[in-house]
Design an enzyme around this catalytic site. Structure first.
Site, PDB file in Angstrom:
ATOM      1  N   ASP A 119     -30.966 -23.759 -19.098  1.00 22.39           N
ATOM      2  CA  ASP A 119     -32.191 -23.700 -20.323  1.00 22.39           C
ATOM      3  C   ASP A 119     -33.533 -23.286 -20.516  1.00 22.39           C
ATOM      4  O   ASP A 119     -33.931 -22.923 -21.940  1.00 22.39           O
ATOM      5  CB  ASP A 119     -32.187 -25.466 -21.667  1.00 22.39           C
ATOM      6  CG  ASP A 119     -32.464 -26.436 -20.269  1.00 22.39           C
ATOM      7  OD1 ASP A 119     -33.817 -26.056 -20.046  1.00 22.39           O
ATOM      8  OD2 ASP A 119     -31.826 -27.147 -19.835  1.00 22.39           O
ATOM      9  N   GLU A 137     -29.423 -18.784 -12.249  1.00 19.83           N
ATOM     10  CA  GLU A 137     -28.373 -19.849 -13.072  1.00 19.83           C
ATOM     11  C   GLU A 137     -26.809 -19.480 -12.683  1.00 19.83           C
ATOM     12  O   GLU A 137     -27.154 -18.171 -12.735  1.00 19.83           O
ATOM     13  CB  GLU A 137     -29.045 -20.105 -13.933  1.00 19.83           C
ATOM     14  CG  GLU A 137     -27.560 -20.714 -15.267  1.00 19.83           C
ATOM     15  CD  GLU A 137     -27.293 -22.348 -15.153  1.00 19.83           C
ATOM     16  OE1 GLU A 137     -28.111 -23.612 -14.755  1.00 19.83           O
ATOM     17  OE2 GLU A 137     -26.205 -22.571 -15.189  1.00 19.83           O
ATOM     18  N   ASP A 183     -23.823 -18.328  -7.951  1.00 18.65           N
ATOM     19  CA  ASP A 183     -23.695 -19.581  -7.103  1.00 18.65           C
ATOM     20  C   ASP A 183     -25.566 -20.075  -6.577  1.00 18.65           C
ATOM     21  O   ASP A 183     -25.524 -19.069  -5.704  1.00 18.65           O
ATOM     22  CB  ASP A 183     -22.684 -19.869  -6.308  1.00 18.65           C
ATOM     23  CG  ASP A 183     -22.471 -21.270  -5.629  1.00 18.65           C
ATOM     24  OD1 ASP A 183     -21.851 -21.806  -6.291  1.00 18.65           O
ATOM     25  OD2 ASP A 183     -23.551 -21.043  -4.644  1.00 18.65           O
ATOM     26  N   GLY A 184     -26.298 -20.559  -5.843  1.00 13.78           N
ATOM     27  CA  GLY A 184     -26.761 -21.461  -5.898  1.00 13.78           C
ATOM     28  C   GLY A 184     -26.902 -21.491  -4.273  1.00 13.78           C
ATOM     29  O   GLY A 184     -28.156 -21.596  -3.499  1.00 13.78           O
ATOM     30  N   ASP A 225     -32.972 -27.066 -11.044  1.00 10.92           N
ATOM     31  CA  ASP A 225     -32.297 -28.128 -12.266  1.00 10.92           C
ATOM     32  C   ASP A 225     -30.849 -28.216 -12.154  1.00 10.92           C
ATOM     33  O   ASP A 225     -30.398 -27.569 -13.077  1.00 10.92           O
ATOM     34  CB  ASP A 225     -33.165 -27.840 -13.043  1.00 10.92           C
ATOM     35  CG  ASP A 225     -32.872 -28.301 -14.494  1.00 10.92           C
ATOM     36  OD1 ASP A 225     -32.472 -29.583 -14.330  1.00 10.92           O
ATOM     37  OD2 ASP A 225     -33.959 -28.034 -15.892  1.00 10.92           O
ATOM     38  N   SER A 226     -30.199 -29.164 -11.822  1.00 12.25           N
ATOM     39  CA  SER A 226     -28.835 -29.229 -11.604  1.00 12.25           C
ATOM     40  C   SER A 226     -27.765 -30.524 -12.617  1.00 12.25           C
ATOM     41  O   SER A 226     -29.167 -30.526 -13.292  1.00 12.25           O
ATOM     42  CB  SER A 226     -28.127 -29.308 -10.423  1.00 12.25           C
ATOM     43  OG  SER A 226     -28.240 -30.905  -9.590  1.00 12.25           O
ATOM     44  N   THR A 227     -26.821 -30.274 -12.750  1.00 15.35           N
ATOM     45  CA  THR A 227     -26.043 -31.435 -13.341  1.00 15.35           C
ATOM     46  C   THR A 227     -25.724 -32.345 -12.417  1.00 15.35           C
ATOM     47  O   THR A 227     -26.059 -31.751 -11.076  1.00 15.35           O
ATOM     48  CB  THR A 227     -24.618 -30.625 -14.002  1.00 15.35           C
ATOM     49  OG1 THR A 227     -24.161 -29.382 -12.725  1.00 15.35           O
ATOM     50  CG2 THR A 227     -24.435 -29.501 -15.010  1.00 15.35           C
ATOM     51  N   ASP A 228     -24.894 -33.338 -12.286  1.00 14.46           N
ATOM     52  CA  ASP A 228     -24.880 -34.456 -11.615  1.00 14.46           C
ATOM     53  C   ASP A 228     -23.515 -33.617 -10.365  1.00 14.46           C
ATOM     54  O   ASP A 228     -22.804 -32.219 -10.715  1.00 14.46           O
ATOM     55  CB  ASP A 228     -24.241 -35.760 -11.884  1.00 14.46           C
ATOM     56  CG  ASP A 228     -25.452 -36.108 -13.067  1.00 14.46           C
ATOM     57  OD1 ASP A 228     -26.396 -36.394 -12.607  1.00 14.46           O
ATOM     58  OD2 ASP A 228     -25.763 -36.496 -14.109  1.00 14.46           O
TER      59      ASP A 228
HETATM   60  N1  AG3 Z   1     -30.093 -31.843 -15.495  1.00 11.66           N
HETATM   61  C1  AG3 Z   1     -30.662 -32.939 -15.705  1.00 11.66           C
HETATM   62  C2  AG3 Z   1     -28.926 -33.574 -16.171  1.00 11.66           C
HETATM   63  C3  AG3 Z   1     -28.576 -35.143 -15.292  1.00 11.66           C
HETATM   64  C4  AG3 Z   1     -27.603 -35.879 -15.957  1.00 11.66           C
HETATM   65  N2  AG3 Z   1     -27.810 -37.375 -15.115  1.00 11.66           N
HETATM   66  C5  AG3 Z   1     -27.988 -38.186 -15.626  1.00 11.66           C
HETATM   67  N3  AG3 Z   1     -28.090 -38.557 -17.037  1.00 11.66           N
HETATM   68  N4  AG3 Z   1     -27.253 -39.328 -14.365  1.00 11.66           N
HETATM   69  C6  AG3 Z   1     -30.403 -31.470 -16.637  1.00 11.66           C
HETATM   70  C7  AG3 Z   1     -30.874 -30.119 -17.319  1.00 11.66           C
HETATM   71  C8  AG3 Z   1     -32.049 -29.534 -18.349  1.00 11.66           C
HETATM   72  N5  AG3 Z   1     -33.406 -28.191 -18.272  1.00 11.66           N
END
Ligand code: AG3
Length: 281
Positions: free
Chosen positions: A86, A106, A138-139, A156-159
């Protein structure tokens, strides 16, 4: 009945938003992506059913994940961002005038494209900055194979489910460690400690033997529900976590930009963790 988006992160509890309007929804090459408008939070983005960012509260997360390692380092020139499609972290990193080069890796080009369109203030032109190199890859592969070194690495990843899972492995952390300069710092998003305590424990174990100093710091992000977000901290210089507030204050004043959540007192205080987290480590 109003249409709602209900987050699917936890099976027994969660948050839901009234959708004013769906702005975009599609399956990208890597994940399900939805962007919708909500009255309270503005535009909201979710990946695979989990809220990633909103216009209203993004500053808390992006400022804390960026400025704590950046001001602790003090003169970071080369920064690596893993994920962060983002552009929010990128925007904050570029505010530091010491920064000469940022590589952002990314995996999902669609996230970058859609966020440029629906979250223009997240990146605020950052992708056009000449200091930025955007790599769609791929990171893990990147940190394992690249020869370059960085002063600060921010993940800055997803879960750790779906495409983000690999960014919580020992292989990834080892790759980051190898990609850091002396006095380098790794900071990563590590979940909401009250709800995801196992993630905190696992990362702490995986940092063992890799970083002389391993810890976490806290940021309360309203749309990451369940309490404080735990951001991991790994470095071989244990002094960096103990820099006094007065020194951080000087660096902050010299940097000369304004923040909305981060400040030097919070920087120092963020490393104080709730006792249930300390006991779990
Ligand atoms: N990255 C972190 C999202 C975490 C969501 N997890 C959670 N709520 N447990 C978000 C990307 C923002 N740039």
């Amino acid at each position: 009945m109003a249409k709602r988006f209900t987050e699917t992160l936890y099976s027994t509890y969660g948050q839901s938003y009234i959708i004013e309007e769906v702005l975009f929804e599609n399956r990208t090459e890597h994940q399900h992506l939805i962007i919708f408008k909500n009255k309270e939070f503005g535009n909201v983005m979710a990946l695979d059913g989990i809220v990633q960012t909103t216009e209203r509260d993004e500053f808390i997360y992006h400022e804390m994940l960026t400025h704590v390692p950046m001001f602790a380092h003090g003169h970071a020139k080369r920064v690596l961002i893993i994920g962060g499609g983002d552009g929010g972290i990128l925007r904050e990193v570029l505010r530091h005038k010491t920064v000469e080069h940022v590589t952002m890796v990314e995996i999902d080009a669609a996230v970058v494209e859609m966020c440029k369109e629906y979250f223009p203030e997240h990146s605020a032109g950052a992708f056009d900055d000449p200091r930025v190199e955007l790599v769609i890859a791929d990171g893990v592969d990147f940190v394992v194979n690249n020869q370059a070194k960085f002063d600060v690495i921010i993940s800055d990843s997803t879960d750790p489910e779906g495409p983000g899972e690999v960014l919580f492995t020992s292989r990834f952390y080892q790759g980051c460690k190898n990609s850091l300069n002396e006095n380098g710092i790794l900071a990563t998003q590590n979940g909401v400690s009250f709800m995801q305590l196992d993630e905190v424990k696992t990362t702490y174990k995986r940092f063992d033997g890799l970083f002389k100093d391993r810890w976490f710091y806290a940021a309360p992000v309203p749309t990451y529900v369940g309490g404080i977000m735990t951001l991991s901290w790994g470095t071989d210089n244990p002094e960096l976590r103990k820099i006094p507030e007065s020194v951080i204050q000087q660096r902050y004043e010299t940097a000369g930009f304004k923040t909305r959540y981060y400040n030097p007192a919070l920087h120092v205080g963020a490393f104080a963790l709730p006792q249930y987290v300390v006991d779990a480590l």
